[in-house]
Design a protein around this motif. Structure first.
Motif, PDB file in Angstrom:
ATOM      1  N   ALA A  89       0.867  -1.180   0.000  1.00 30.93           N
ATOM      2  CA  ALA A  89       0.000   0.000   0.000  1.00 30.93           C
ATOM      3  C   ALA A  89       0.899   1.224   0.000  1.00 30.93           C
ATOM      4  N   MET A  90       0.369   2.325  -0.520  1.00 28.03           N
ATOM      5  CA  MET A  90       1.041   3.610  -0.368  1.00 28.03           C
ATOM      6  C   MET A  90       0.677   4.170   1.011  1.00 28.03           C
ATOM      7  N   PRO A  91       1.427   5.132   1.522  1.00 28.18           N
ATOM      8  CA  PRO A  91       1.126   5.659   2.859  1.00 28.18           C
ATOM      9  C   PRO A  91      -0.303   6.170   3.022  1.00 28.18           C
ATOM     10  N   ASP A  92      -0.884   6.746   1.953  1.00 30.30           N
ATOM     11  CA  ASP A  92      -2.203   7.371   2.089  1.00 30.30           C
ATOM     12  C   ASP A  92      -3.292   6.684   1.270  1.00 30.30           C
ATOM     13  N   ARG A  93      -2.960   5.549   0.631  1.00 31.92           N
ATOM     14  CA  ARG A  93      -3.975   4.915  -0.220  1.00 31.92           C
ATOM     15  C   ARG A  93      -3.580   3.475  -0.502  1.00 31.92           C
ATOM     16  N   PRO A  94      -4.577   2.652  -0.902  1.00 33.17           N
ATOM     17  CA  PRO A  94      -4.259   1.276  -1.314  1.00 33.17           C
ATOM     18  C   PRO A  94      -3.645   1.255  -2.709  1.00 33.17           C
ATOM     19  N   LEU A  95      -3.081   0.119  -3.084  1.00 29.92           N
ATOM     20  CA  LEU A  95      -2.523  -0.020  -4.428  1.00 29.92           C
ATOM     21  C   LEU A  95      -3.625  -0.065  -5.465  1.00 29.92           C
ATOM     22  N   ARG A  96      -3.323   0.453  -6.658  1.00 30.56           N
ATOM     23  CA  ARG A  96      -4.220   0.354  -7.787  1.00 30.56           C
ATOM     24  C   ARG A  96      -3.907  -0.918  -8.570  1.00 30.56           C
ATOM     25  N   PRO A  97      -4.842  -1.379  -9.392  1.00 29.59           N
ATOM     26  CA  PRO A  97      -4.576  -2.591 -10.183  1.00 29.59           C
ATOM     27  C   PRO A  97      -3.323  -2.436 -11.048  1.00 29.59           C
ATOM     28  N   GLY A  98      -2.467  -3.441 -11.036  1.00 29.90           N
ATOM     29  CA  GLY A  98      -1.269  -3.445 -11.860  1.00 29.90           C
ATOM     30  C   GLY A  98      -0.141  -2.566 -11.355  1.00 29.90           C
ATOM     31  N   GLU A  99      -0.270  -2.029 -10.160  1.00 29.48           N
ATOM     32  CA  GLU A  99       0.721  -1.098  -9.626  1.00 29.48           C
ATOM     33  C   GLU A  99       1.764  -1.849  -8.799  1.00 29.48           C
ATOM     34  N   GLN A 100       3.028  -1.597  -9.089  1.00 33.82           N
ATOM     35  CA  GLN A 100       4.131  -2.128  -8.291  1.00 33.82           C
ATOM     36  C   GLN A 100       4.710  -0.989  -7.470  1.00 33.82           C
ATOM     37  N   VAL A 101       4.897  -1.210  -6.177  1.00 37.43           N
ATOM     38  CA  VAL A 101       5.408  -0.161  -5.306  1.00 37.43           C
ATOM     39  C   VAL A 101       6.606  -0.693  -4.523  1.00 37.43           C
ATOM     40  N   TYR A 102       7.651   0.133  -4.449  1.00 40.70           N
ATOM     41  CA  TYR A 102       8.855  -0.203  -3.700  1.00 40.70           C
ATOM     42  C   TYR A 102       9.244   0.998  -2.850  1.00 40.70           C
ATOM     43  N   SER A 103       9.803   0.713  -1.662  1.00 43.93           N
ATOM     44  CA  SER A 103      10.167   1.809  -0.768  1.00 43.93           C
ATOM     45  C   SER A 103      11.598   1.631  -0.274  1.00 43.93           C
ATOM     46  N   ASN A 104      12.162   2.750   0.201  1.00 51.43           N
ATOM     47  CA  ASN A 104      13.535   2.763   0.681  1.00 51.43           C
ATOM     48  C   ASN A 104      13.706   3.997   1.554  1.00 51.43           C
ATOM     49  N   MET A 105      14.863   4.110   2.182  1.00 46.19           N
ATOM     50  CA  MET A 105      15.203   5.310   2.922  1.00 46.19           C
ATOM     51  C   MET A 105      16.286   6.060   2.144  1.00 46.19           C
ATOM     52  N   MET A 106      16.107   7.358   2.032  1.00 42.48           N
ATOM     53  CA  MET A 106      17.027   8.192   1.262  1.00 42.48           C
ATOM     54  C   MET A 106      17.974   8.939   2.202  1.00 42.48           C
ATOM     55  N   ASP A 107      19.221   8.988   1.817  1.00 41.36           N
ATOM     56  CA  ASP A 107      20.220   9.751   2.562  1.00 41.36           C
ATOM     57  C   ASP A 107      19.836  11.237   2.533  1.00 41.36           C
ATOM     58  N   PRO A 108      19.630  11.860   3.679  1.00 48.72           N
ATOM     59  CA  PRO A 108      19.224  13.273   3.703  1.00 48.72           C
ATOM     60  C   PRO A 108      20.214  14.192   2.999  1.00 48.72           C
ATOM     61  N   GLN A 109      21.503  13.877   3.066  1.00 51.31           N
ATOM     62  CA  GLN A 109      22.490  14.713   2.389  1.00 51.31           C
ATOM     63  C   GLN A 109      22.317  14.645   0.873  1.00 51.31           C
ATOM     64  N   ALA A 110      22.013  13.445   0.355  1.00 50.76           N
ATOM     65  CA  ALA A 110      21.767  13.312  -1.083  1.00 50.76           C
ATOM     66  C   ALA A 110      20.514  14.077  -1.482  1.00 50.76           C
ATOM     67  N   ALA A 111      19.493  14.045  -0.616  1.00 50.63           N
ATOM     68  CA  ALA A 111      18.267  14.787  -0.886  1.00 50.63           C
ATOM     69  C   ALA A 111      18.547  16.292  -0.934  1.00 50.63           C
ATOM     70  N   ALA A 112      19.351  16.774   0.026  1.00 49.51           N
ATOM     71  CA  ALA A 112      19.671  18.200   0.056  1.00 49.51           C
ATOM     72  C   ALA A 112      20.493  18.609  -1.172  1.00 49.51           C
ATOM     73  N   GLN A 113      21.406  17.733  -1.577  1.00 51.67           N
ATOM     74  CA  GLN A 113      22.225  18.037  -2.758  1.00 51.67           C
ATOM     75  C   GLN A 113      21.377  18.098  -4.015  1.00 51.67           C
ATOM     76  N   LEU A 114      20.395  17.175  -4.143  1.00 53.62           N
ATOM     77  CA  LEU A 114      19.512  17.181  -5.299  1.00 53.62           C
ATOM     78  C   LEU A 114      18.728  18.480  -5.357  1.00 53.62           C
ATOM     79  N   LEU A 115      18.217  18.933  -4.212  1.00 55.02           N
ATOM     80  CA  LEU A 115      17.464  20.195  -4.191  1.00 55.02           C
ATOM     81  C   LEU A 115      18.359  21.372  -4.551  1.00 55.02           C
ATOM     82  N   GLU A 116      19.598  21.333  -4.088  1.00 56.01           N
ATOM     83  CA  GLU A 116      20.521  22.419  -4.396  1.00 56.01           C
ATOM     84  C   GLU A 116      20.842  22.451  -5.890  1.00 56.01           C
TER      85      GLU A 116
END
Length: 251
Positions: free
Chosen positions: A221-248
């Motif tokens: 499931a997604m955090p706020d909704r169930p999966l839709r038909p045919g939907e594949q979902v994968y999750s992970n944790m992102m390095d905050p420094q990489a996230a900040a660099q991407l925004l920069e």
């Protein structure tokens, strides 16, 4: 629409070697190739036909002393022959092209039946199997570029507002949701729907910055909704420094 030199044109007319597969031929750094792609970028626009050629429709492309002949064939189209304008002359390249095409027509008619009704024959310059094979081989490079740009754009957008953002690559839909999780870091989920090529999912996940390649897990499931038909979902944790660099990088 992109314009690519044929392999023969690249080697024999432009005097360039065939680059590695990760360099598309329409992106080679040559003034005539650049000019052709600028001139023929839109399906309609300035076109000057080479009137002396009548067995195939060819258009002129000119920059500096370089001259070329382009055959429009959708995407891609082809620069089939090229040369330089000699100093002191006008457009002698196109005169020489017509002469060579007339000679080729005479040779063709001497060897084939029925004879050609056109006054020229340009089949020897047109894109062939090797050109099409090269174009298909570059498809993986083009798809990887498109995927990389789309994934990074979606991740950046979701980092800014914490909502799902959706894009399309190779006929499949990609969705990304990025949220901060208290005491755990930055959570990222990617969903994919549609028929996808082999390894598409693995490549798409690997393009998310700051995530452990072995840290992706399927979700039911997604955090706020169930999966839709045919939907594949994968999750992970992102390095905050990489996230900040991407925004920069995208600010």
């Amino acid at each position: 629409m992109t314009v690519r030199p044929t392999i023969r044109c690249l080697r024999e007319d432009l005097g360039l070697g065939l680059p590695l597969i990760d360099e598309p031929l329409d992106e080679i750094d040559h003034p005539l190739i650049k000019k052709a792609n600028e001139q023929f970028a839109q399906p309609t626009g300035p076109r000057e036909r080479i009137r002396s050629i009548d067995d195939v429709v060819m258009f002129k492309v000119k920059v500096q002393r370089w001259r070329g002949a382009v055959v429009e064939a959708g995407d891609p189209s082809w620069m089939v022959t090229a040369g330089v304008r000699e100093a002191g002359s006008r457009d002698d390249f196109y005169e020489a092209l017509a002469t060579a095409a007339i000679t080729a027509r005479a040779r063709y008619n001497a060897e084939h039946s029925p004879p050609l009704k056109s006054s020229t024959f340009c089949g020897q310059w047109l894109a062939d199997k090797d050109d099409l094979d090269r174009y298909r081989a570059e498809a993986a490079v083009r798809m990887l570029r498109a995927m990389s740009g789309t994934v990074r754009r979606l991740v950046c957008a979701s980092l800014l507002d914490g909502r799902e953002h959706v894009g399309e690559v190779a006929g499949a839909e990609l969705g990304v949701l990025v949220r901060g999780v208290e005491d755990r870091g930055t959570y990222v989920a990617m969903w994919i729907t549609g028929s996808v090529p082999d390894n598409f999912v693995a490549i798409a996940l690997d393009l998310v910055p700051g995530c452990d390649r072995d840290g992706w897990y399927p979700e039911f499931a997604m955090p706020d909704r169930p999966l839709r038909p045919g939907e594949q979902v994968y999750s992970n944790m992102m390095d905050p420094q990489a996230a900040a660099q991407l925004l920069e990088e995208n600010s």
